[in-house]
Motif scaffolding. Structure first.
Motif, PDB file in Angstrom:
ATOM      1  N   THR A 159       0.816  -1.221   0.000  1.00 54.26           N
ATOM      2  CA  THR A 159       0.000   0.000   0.000  1.00 54.26           C
ATOM      3  C   THR A 159       0.848   1.269   0.000  1.00 54.26           C
ATOM      4  OG1 THR A 159      -0.253  -0.226   2.420  1.00 54.26           O
ATOM      5  CG2 THR A 159      -2.043  -1.053   1.018  1.00 54.26           C
ATOM      6  N   GLY A 160       2.143   1.133  -0.325  1.00 55.69           N
ATOM      7  CA  GLY A 160       2.954   2.313  -0.602  1.00 55.69           C
ATOM      8  C   GLY A 160       3.750   2.900   0.542  1.00 55.69           C
ATOM      9  N   TRP A 161       3.791   2.238   1.688  1.00 59.27           N
ATOM     10  CA  TRP A 161       4.539   2.788   2.818  1.00 59.27           C
ATOM     11  C   TRP A 161       6.029   2.536   2.629  1.00 59.27           C
ATOM     12  CZ3 TRP A 161       1.986   5.713   6.354  1.00 59.27           C
ATOM     13  CH2 TRP A 161       0.597   5.616   6.349  1.00 59.27           C
ATOM     14  N   SER A 162       6.853   3.427   3.183  1.00 58.73           N
ATOM     15  CA  SER A 162       8.292   3.362   2.926  1.00 58.73           C
ATOM     16  C   SER A 162       9.078   2.642   4.012  1.00 58.73           C
ATOM     17  CB  SER A 162       8.857   4.775   2.748  1.00 58.73           C
ATOM     18  OG  SER A 162       8.665   5.546   3.927  1.00 58.73           O
ATOM     19  N   ASP A 163       8.622   2.733   5.254  1.00 56.16           N
ATOM     20  CA  ASP A 163       9.415   2.159   6.354  1.00 56.16           C
ATOM     21  C   ASP A 163       8.511   1.915   7.545  1.00 56.16           C
ATOM     22  OD1 ASP A 163      11.671   1.221   7.632  1.00 56.16           O
ATOM     23  OD2 ASP A 163      12.236   3.190   8.403  1.00 56.16           O
ATOM     24  N   TRP A 164       8.834   0.894   8.333  1.00 57.73           N
ATOM     25  CA  TRP A 164       8.010   0.591   9.504  1.00 57.73           C
ATOM     26  C   TRP A 164       8.823  -0.174  10.535  1.00 57.73           C
ATOM     27  CZ3 TRP A 164       6.762  -0.942   4.513  1.00 57.73           C
ATOM     28  CH2 TRP A 164       7.130  -2.245   4.164  1.00 57.73           C
ATOM     29  N   ALA A 206       6.821  -4.814  20.853  1.00 58.83           N
ATOM     30  CA  ALA A 206       5.867  -5.501  21.724  1.00 58.83           C
ATOM     31  C   ALA A 206       5.540  -4.571  22.883  1.00 58.83           C
ATOM     32  CB  ALA A 206       6.444  -6.808  22.258  1.00 58.83           C
ATOM     33  N   GLY A 207       4.295  -4.121  22.944  1.00 52.31           N
ATOM     34  CA  GLY A 207       3.901  -3.217  24.009  1.00 52.31           C
ATOM     35  C   GLY A 207       4.368  -1.802  23.740  1.00 52.31           C
ATOM     36  N   PHE A 208       4.155  -0.942  24.722  1.00 52.22           N
ATOM     37  CA  PHE A 208       4.362   0.489  24.539  1.00 52.22           C
ATOM     38  C   PHE A 208       5.679   0.983  25.127  1.00 52.22           C
ATOM     39  CE2 PHE A 208      -0.138  -0.495  24.509  1.00 52.22           C
ATOM     40  CZ  PHE A 208      -0.504   0.039  23.279  1.00 52.22           C
ATOM     41  N   ASP A 209       6.561   0.043  25.495  1.00 51.42           N
ATOM     42  CA  ASP A 209       7.872   0.413  26.027  1.00 51.42           C
ATOM     43  C   ASP A 209       9.011   0.029  25.091  1.00 51.42           C
ATOM     44  OD1 ASP A 209       6.809   1.472  28.426  1.00 51.42           O
ATOM     45  OD2 ASP A 209       6.612  -0.546  29.250  1.00 51.42           O
ATOM     46  N   GLY A 210       8.684  -0.355  23.862  1.00 58.37           N
ATOM     47  CA  GLY A 210       9.732  -0.625  22.876  1.00 58.37           C
ATOM     48  C   GLY A 210      10.409  -1.966  23.002  1.00 58.37           C
ATOM     49  N   GLU A 211       9.737  -2.946  23.599  1.00 57.22           N
ATOM     50  CA  GLU A 211      10.335  -4.276  23.758  1.00 57.22           C
ATOM     51  C   GLU A 211      10.225  -5.060  22.448  1.00 57.22           C
ATOM     52  OE1 GLU A 211      11.947  -5.318  26.478  1.00 57.22           O
ATOM     53  OE2 GLU A 211      11.583  -3.308  27.313  1.00 57.22           O
ATOM     54  N   PRO A 212      11.084  -6.072  22.237  1.00 57.27           N
ATOM     55  CA  PRO A 212      11.011  -6.865  21.005  1.00 57.27           C
ATOM     56  C   PRO A 212       9.777  -7.762  20.972  1.00 57.27           C
ATOM     57  CG  PRO A 212      12.684  -7.759  22.491  1.00 57.27           C
ATOM     58  CD  PRO A 212      12.236  -6.466  23.081  1.00 57.27           C
ATOM     59  N   LEU A 213       9.216  -7.943  19.797  1.00 58.96           N
ATOM     60  CA  LEU A 213       8.064  -8.814  19.596  1.00 58.96           C
ATOM     61  C   LEU A 213       8.569 -10.244  19.430  1.00 58.96           C
ATOM     62  CD1 LEU A 213       4.953  -8.883  19.162  1.00 58.96           C
ATOM     63  CD2 LEU A 213       5.428  -8.693  16.712  1.00 58.96           C
ATOM     64  N   GLU A 214       8.185 -11.123  20.365  1.00 61.07           N
ATOM     65  CA  GLU A 214       8.787 -12.458  20.393  1.00 61.07           C
ATOM     66  C   GLU A 214       7.792 -13.603  20.501  1.00 61.07           C
ATOM     67  OE1 GLU A 214      11.317 -11.960  23.792  1.00 61.07           O
ATOM     68  OE2 GLU A 214      13.035 -11.350  22.550  1.00 61.07           O
ATOM     69  N   ARG A 215       6.530 -13.343  20.870  1.00 61.80           N
ATOM     70  CA  ARG A 215       5.616 -14.467  21.096  1.00 61.80           C
ATOM     71  C   ARG A 215       4.167 -14.028  20.910  1.00 61.80           C
ATOM     72  NH1 ARG A 215       7.295 -12.481  25.947  1.00 61.80           N
ATOM     73  NH2 ARG A 215       5.661 -11.888  27.430  1.00 61.80           N
ATOM     74  N   GLY A 216       3.299 -15.028  20.750  1.00 59.24           N
ATOM     75  CA  GLY A 216       1.882 -14.773  20.630  1.00 59.24           C
ATOM     76  C   GLY A 216       1.323 -14.142  21.884  1.00 59.24           C
ATOM     77  N   GLY A 217       0.301 -13.315  21.706  1.00 58.34           N
ATOM     78  CA  GLY A 217      -0.340 -12.655  22.835  1.00 58.34           C
ATOM     79  C   GLY A 217       0.223 -11.290  23.146  1.00 58.34           C
ATOM     80  N   GLN A 218       1.443 -10.996  22.676  1.00 59.39           N
ATOM     81  CA  GLN A 218       2.006  -9.674  22.916  1.00 59.39           C
ATOM     82  C   GLN A 218       1.281  -8.628  22.060  1.00 59.39           C
ATOM     83  OE1 GLN A 218       6.242 -10.631  22.109  1.00 59.39           O
ATOM     84  NE2 GLN A 218       6.645  -9.883  24.162  1.00 59.39           N
ATOM     85  N   GLU A 219       1.319  -7.401  22.544  1.00 58.20           N
ATOM     86  CA  GLU A 219       0.687  -6.299  21.815  1.00 58.20           C
ATOM     87  C   GLU A 219       1.645  -5.804  20.733  1.00 58.20           C
ATOM     88  OE1 GLU A 219      -2.854  -4.112  21.427  1.00 58.20           O
ATOM     89  OE2 GLU A 219      -2.368  -5.695  22.853  1.00 58.20           O
ATOM     90  N   GLN A 220       1.208  -5.857  19.477  1.00 61.35           N
ATOM     91  CA  GLN A 220       2.010  -5.292  18.395  1.00 61.35           C
ATOM     92  C   GLN A 220       1.782  -3.785  18.354  1.00 61.35           C
ATOM     93  OE1 GLN A 220       1.827  -7.368  14.536  1.00 61.35           O
ATOM     94  NE2 GLN A 220       0.566  -8.925  15.555  1.00 61.35           N
ATOM     95  N   VAL A 221       2.861  -3.030  18.403  1.00 61.10           N
ATOM     96  CA  VAL A 221       2.792  -1.574  18.274  1.00 61.10           C
ATOM     97  C   VAL A 221       3.603  -1.191  17.047  1.00 61.10           C
ATOM     98  CG1 VAL A 221       3.297   0.642  19.357  1.00 61.10           C
ATOM     99  CG2 VAL A 221       2.528  -1.279  20.768  1.00 61.10           C
ATOM    100  N   TRP A 222       2.920  -0.675  16.047  1.00 62.96           N
ATOM    101  CA  TRP A 222       3.545  -0.369  14.763  1.00 62.96           C
ATOM    102  C   TRP A 222       3.731   1.142  14.601  1.00 62.96           C
ATOM    103  CZ3 TRP A 222       5.149  -3.848  11.037  1.00 62.96           C
ATOM    104  CH2 TRP A 222       4.792  -5.189  11.266  1.00 62.96           C
ATOM    105  N   ILE A 223       4.921   1.528  14.154  1.00 60.43           N
ATOM    106  CA  ILE A 223       5.209   2.905  13.772  1.00 60.43           C
ATOM    107  C   ILE A 223       5.583   2.876  12.297  1.00 60.43           C
ATOM    108  CG2 ILE A 223       6.661   4.932  14.147  1.00 60.43           C
ATOM    109  CD1 ILE A 223       7.013   3.984  17.041  1.00 60.43           C
ATOM    110  N   VAL A 224       4.719   3.456  11.468  1.00 63.32           N
ATOM    111  CA  VAL A 224       4.840   3.341  10.020  1.00 63.32           C
ATOM    112  C   VAL A 224       5.094   4.725   9.445  1.00 63.32           C
ATOM    113  CG1 VAL A 224       3.785   2.395   7.944  1.00 63.32           C
ATOM    114  CG2 VAL A 224       3.125   1.479  10.173  1.00 63.32           C
ATOM    115  N   GLU A 225       6.139   4.836   8.648  1.00 64.41           N
ATOM    116  CA  GLU A 225       6.556   6.126   8.095  1.00 64.41           C
ATOM    117  C   GLU A 225       6.057   6.280   6.669  1.00 64.41           C
ATOM    118  OE1 GLU A 225       8.367   8.172   9.975  1.00 64.41           O
ATOM    119  OE2 GLU A 225       8.995   6.822  11.584  1.00 64.41           O
ATOM    120  N   LYS A 226       5.609   7.491   6.334  1.00 62.30           N
ATOM    121  CA  LYS A 226       5.190   7.758   4.951  1.00 62.30           C
ATOM    122  C   LYS A 226       6.416   7.906   4.043  1.00 62.30           C
ATOM    123  CE  LYS A 226       2.319  10.713   2.112  1.00 62.30           C
ATOM    124  NZ  LYS A 226       1.294  11.759   2.048  1.00 62.30           N
TER     125      LYS A 226
END
Length: 249
Positions: free
Chosen positions: A220-225, A229-249
């Motif tokens: 859909t045309g995005w350049s970088d993302w 996991a969660g709102f403290d910048g932890e790595p996404l490693e397992r099911g059930g964690q909260e995905q927090v995406w920062i997507v750049e135009k």
């Protein structure tokens, strides 16, 4: 009509009470992002104002859209208590017309999962990209599918008790994996008071994996993302964690 509109119209009156004790740590995160944004901010799925009113309180130039007119009516009533002037309107994220270019677009509290079809997910992401000013960011969160949670909880009614205005309500939720190929969940909620059903509604969610969302961004045309996991910048490693995406135009 958005498929979730009827559910949220039905839930508008008790939504804030029901979710009062179910904070996931996103409120401060989004408010801080909005304060740092160099321009206006759009919240998609602003609902009754759980986050949006905090943006107003922080003097953010904030705008909002939601599919539910009833939820927006509650938001406007709540804004009167803080002398706020909300800029919100009823619209569907898949085809709304942006009123301006935003420095930041946020989609909190898993609202993106209510966009079910692939073509609607892509339409939403294209529309949000067009709504952003050059260099703008889209930030959103939703949970990672958890096989153990699905096996343990889905198909079994979950009952909670809600105290509201001196009255006791029993809320029963039944989640079922409606489509195991497309990972679509159907949830039905029933509200009872003194043994009488006072509300009954249903909605669907499209569970989204990390790889799925990366492909959605790529197509859909995005350049970088980046995803955390969660709102403290932890790595996404397992099911059930909260995905927090920062997507750049």
């Amino acid at each position: 009509m958005h498929p979730a509109k009827e559910h949220f119209d039905d839930w508008a009156g008790i939504y804030d009470d029901y979710y009062a004790d179910q904070e996931i740590g996103d409120r401060e995160f989004y408010v801080e992002l909005a304060r740092e944004a160099d321009g206006p901010v759009l919240e998609v799925g602003c609902g009754t104002g759980r986050i949006y009113l905090e943006l107003l309180h922080a003097d953010v130039d904030a705008y909002g859209i939601d599919v539910s007119r009833e939820m927006l009516d509650v938001l406007r009533e709540r804004a009167e208590d803080i002398d706020g002037s909300p800029h919100v309107r009823q619209a569907d994220v898949t085809d709304f017309q942006p009123e301006r270019n935003y420095a930041l677009v946020i989609v909190p509290f898993r609202a993106f999962l209510h966009v079910i079809r692939l073509e609607d997910q892509q339409a939403a992401l294209r529309t949000l990209r067009e709504a952003l000013a050059p260099g703008g960011r889209l930030v959103l969160n939703f949970f990672t599918p958890d096989i153990d949670w699905i096996a343990e909880r889905y198909g079994e009614p979950q009952t909670e008790v809600l105290e509201r205005d001196g009255q006791t309500y029993q809320i029963t939720t039944l989640a079922e994996l409606e489509d195991a190929v497309e990972w679509i969940v159907r949830e039905r909620r029933t509200v009872e008071h003194d043994g009488t059903v006072v509300s009954e509604s249903a909605y669907r969610l499209k569970l989204v994996t990390k790889r799925e969302f990366e492909l959605l961004c790529e197509t859909t045309g995005w350049s970088d993302w980046t995803v955390y996991a969660g709102f403290d910048g932890e790595p996404l490693e397992r099911g059930g964690q909260e995905q927090v995406w920062i997507v750049e135009k």
